[in-house]
Design a protein around this motif. Structure first.
Motif, PDB file in Angstrom:
ATOM      1  N   VAL A 111       3.713  -8.864   9.494  1.00 53.28           N
ATOM      2  CA  VAL A 111       3.517  -7.456   9.168  1.00 53.28           C
ATOM      3  C   VAL A 111       4.874  -6.823   8.865  1.00 53.28           C
ATOM      4  N   ARG A 112       4.905  -6.065   7.782  1.00 55.92           N
ATOM      5  CA  ARG A 112       6.129  -5.367   7.404  1.00 55.92           C
ATOM      6  C   ARG A 112       5.956  -3.904   7.782  1.00 55.92           C
ATOM      7  N   ILE A 113       6.880  -3.396   8.591  1.00 60.90           N
ATOM      8  CA  ILE A 113       6.785  -2.020   9.085  1.00 60.90           C
ATOM      9  C   ILE A 113       7.688  -1.123   8.258  1.00 60.90           C
ATOM     10  N   ARG A 114       7.141   0.021   7.857  1.00 58.91           N
ATOM     11  CA  ARG A 114       7.952   1.008   7.150  1.00 58.91           C
ATOM     12  C   ARG A 114       7.833   2.335   7.899  1.00 58.91           C
ATOM     13  N   GLU A 115       8.976   2.906   8.295  1.00 60.51           N
ATOM     14  CA  GLU A 115       8.967   4.188   9.004  1.00 60.51           C
ATOM     15  C   GLU A 115       9.381   5.302   8.055  1.00 60.51           C
ATOM     16  N   GLN A 145      13.472   4.392   6.494  1.00 60.14           N
ATOM     17  CA  GLN A 145      14.015   3.078   6.798  1.00 60.14           C
ATOM     18  C   GLN A 145      12.909   2.044   6.780  1.00 60.14           C
ATOM     19  N   THR A 146      13.315   0.815   6.665  1.00 59.11           N
ATOM     20  CA  THR A 146      12.352  -0.272   6.685  1.00 59.11           C
ATOM     21  C   THR A 146      12.781  -1.284   7.731  1.00 59.11           C
ATOM     22  N   THR A 147      11.852  -1.716   8.539  1.00 51.91           N
ATOM     23  CA  THR A 147      12.168  -2.789   9.465  1.00 51.91           C
ATOM     24  C   THR A 147      11.236  -3.950   9.177  1.00 51.91           C
ATOM     25  N   PHE A 148      11.677  -5.122   9.494  1.00 52.21           N
ATOM     26  CA  PHE A 148      10.857  -6.297   9.286  1.00 52.21           C
ATOM     27  C   PHE A 148      10.524  -6.947  10.604  1.00 52.21           C
ATOM     28  N   GLU A 190       1.781 -13.982   2.927  1.00 54.90           N
ATOM     29  CA  GLU A 190       2.698 -12.895   2.597  1.00 54.90           C
ATOM     30  C   GLU A 190       2.516 -11.767   3.604  1.00 54.90           C
ATOM     31  N   PRO A 191       3.600 -11.069   3.909  1.00 54.75           N
ATOM     32  CA  PRO A 191       3.499  -9.982   4.875  1.00 54.75           C
ATOM     33  C   PRO A 191       2.556  -8.882   4.389  1.00 54.75           C
ATOM     34  N   MET A 244       0.841  -1.174   0.000  1.00 56.09           N
ATOM     35  CA  MET A 244       0.000   0.000   0.000  1.00 56.09           C
ATOM     36  C   MET A 244       0.881   1.231   0.000  1.00 56.09           C
ATOM     37  N   THR A 245       0.841   1.946  -1.065  1.00 58.88           N
ATOM     38  CA  THR A 245       1.692   3.114  -1.200  1.00 58.88           C
ATOM     39  C   THR A 245       0.818   4.360  -1.283  1.00 58.88           C
ATOM     40  N   PRO A 246       1.145   5.393  -0.511  1.00 58.39           N
ATOM     41  CA  PRO A 246       0.374   6.612  -0.649  1.00 58.39           C
ATOM     42  C   PRO A 246       0.503   7.135  -2.078  1.00 58.39           C
TER      43      PRO A 246
END
Lengths: 85, 262
Positions: B247-251, B12-15, B26-27, B1-3
Motif C-alpha cells: 500500500v502506498r500512503i499519501r498524506e 508528502q508521500t510515504t511508502f 503493484e502497490p 486514485m486521484t480526487p
C-alpha cells in the motif's frame, strides 16, 4: 444509585475537557472519547478501588457509560466484601 | 486514485517499506487527509444526517463549540471526500456507523453502495480521514500528552513479547507509536475495543512496521499493512490497510476554505 457515580463522573470530566456525560450516555459513541481514555479509565478503576480488571471483566460493556462503571465497581467491591466477611 | 479536483494540497508521500515492486503486486493507494476543525457554515450543515444533526444541536446547547466543530467538520469532510473519489454527490453519500457488536451507531463508518473504504480519527485540534479502494482501513491520531503515565498504560497495550523490548526508559513517544499502530489495526478490522491490544505483537521500534502475531486473528499479519504518519511534533498517528499487496500512503492537508466553500 451507586455511591461511586459522582467519583466516576469527576474522573471522566477531567479527561473529557470538562464535559459531563449523562449517567447512561454512551461515552464511546461516534468518537466522543477515545480508546486511550478507555484504558486510562480501566487503570483508574484498578488503582482507585483496588480492583483487578482482567479477562472477561475487560468487556467494554462494563465501561460504556458512567453508570456502567459505577455499577461495575459496586458489584466488584460488593462481591469482594461478601467473600471477605 | 486521484480526487477529481486537486485543490487540497498534497504535502508528502510515504511508502510502505514492504512496497518493493513485485510483478503483479503493484502497490495500491491510500490517501490520508488532515484537517483542522472549522465552524461549518449553515449551507454545509445540510450534509449531516439526522443523528449527526442531533449531536450537533446537543453540543450547541451545551456550549461545547470544540466538539460541535470537530464532529461537523469530520462529517462534512468525509462526505466531500467520498464525493470526489466516487462522483456520487456529497448530499447523497450515506454514512453507516452501525456497530457490528451491538447495533449502536458508534461503529466504523461505512459507505453503503460506494466502492470506497474510509476511516476517521480526531484529536481536539486535528482530524484525519483515510480513504482507499484497496481494502478495509483504520487510521488513528493521538495528541501526545508528555505527562502520560505511559509505562503503566503499556501493561494494557503490549503483548508479552513486546514487553521484552519495551524498556523502562522508553520515551512517551515510543508508547504512542505502538498505541497508534495497534489502534489503526483494530479500527481496520472493525474490532475496536473488543479485541485487547495485548493480543497483537508488532515488530520492535526501528524496524519496518510489521504485525508479527495476532492471537484473535491468525490470518491478519499477512494482510495488515501498517504505516506511521507524520501529523507533526505534537501528535502521533498511523494507518492500516488490510490488503494482499503493498500500500502506498499519501498524506495531504485539507485547506479550510475548500472545506467550507465547496
Amino acid at each position: 444509585m451507586s455511591e461511586y457515580l459522582e467519583e466516576v463522573h469527576e474522573f471522566v470530566a477531567q479527561h473529557a475537557g470538562g464535559q459531563r456525560f449523562a449517567d447512561d450516555e454512551d461515552m464511546f459513541a461516534a468518537g466522543r472519547i477515545n480508546s486511550l481514555f478507555a484504558v486510562q479509565l480501566v487503570m483508574w478503576v484498578e488503582r482507585t478501588y483496588g480492583i483487578a480488571v482482567q479477562g472477561e471483566d475487560l468487556d467494554i460493556a462494563n465501561f460504556r457509560t458512567v453508570a456502567d462503571v459505577a455499577r461495575f465497581v459496586e458489584t466488584r467491591l460488593g462481591t469482594d466484601a461478601a467473600v471477605a466477611s | 486514485m486521484t480526487p477529481r479536483s486537486a485543490e487540497p494540497v498534497p504535502r508528502q508521500t510515504t511508502f510502505d517499506p514492504s512496497s518493493a515492486a513485485v510483478p503483479g503486486r503493484e502497490p495500491v493507494d491510500c490517501d490520508v487527509w488532515w484537517a483542522a476543525p472549522v465552524t461549518v457554515p449553515a449551507h454545509r450543515l445540510a450534509l449531516l444526517d439526522p443523528a449527526e444533526r442531533q449531536r450537533y444541536a446537543r453540543h450547541e446547547a451545551d456550549g461545547n463549540h470544540g466538539a460541535r466543530d470537530r464532529h461537523a467538520t469530520a462529517a462534512v469532510l468525509l462526505r466531500t471526500l467520498a464525493a470526489r473519489y466516487t462522483g456520487c454527490p456529497a448530499d447523497r453519500v450515506r454514512v453507516d456507523r452501525t456497530c457490528p457488536g451491538c447495533g449502536q451507531p458508534h461503529g466504523k463508518p461505512r459507505l453503503p453502495g460506494l466502492d470506497l473504504h474510509v476511516s476517521l480519527s480526531h484529536t481536539d485540534d486535528l482530524i484525519a480521514v483515510a480513504v482507499t479502494r484497496a481494502g478495509p482501513v483504520g487510521v488513528d491520531v493521538e495528541r501526545i500528552d508528555r505527562g502520560l503515565d505511559h509505562r503503566a498504560l503499556a501493561r494494557y497495550a503490549l503483548s508479552d513479547e513486546e514487553t521484552a523490548w519495551f524498556r523502562e526508559t522508553e520515551p512517551v513517544t515510543g508508547f504512542y507509536l505502538v498505541w497508534t499502530r495497534k489502534e489503526s489495526i483494530l479500527k481496520a478490522t472493525g474490532d475496536g475495543l473488543r479485541v485487547p491490544m495485548a493480543t497483537l505483537t508488532l515488530s520492535a521500534p526501528g524496524l519496518p512496521v510489521r504485525l508479527l502475531d495476532a492471537t484473535a486473528h491468525p490470518g491478519l499479519p499477512a494482510r495488515a499493512r501498517t504505516t506511521d504518519l507524520r501529523p507533526g511534533p505534537d501528535h502521533a498517528a498511523a494507518v492500516t490497510v488490510l490488503a494482499d499487496r503493498p500500500v502506498r500512503i499519501r498524506e495531504s492537508d485539507v485547506r479550510a476554505d475548500w472545506l467550507v466553500r465547496e
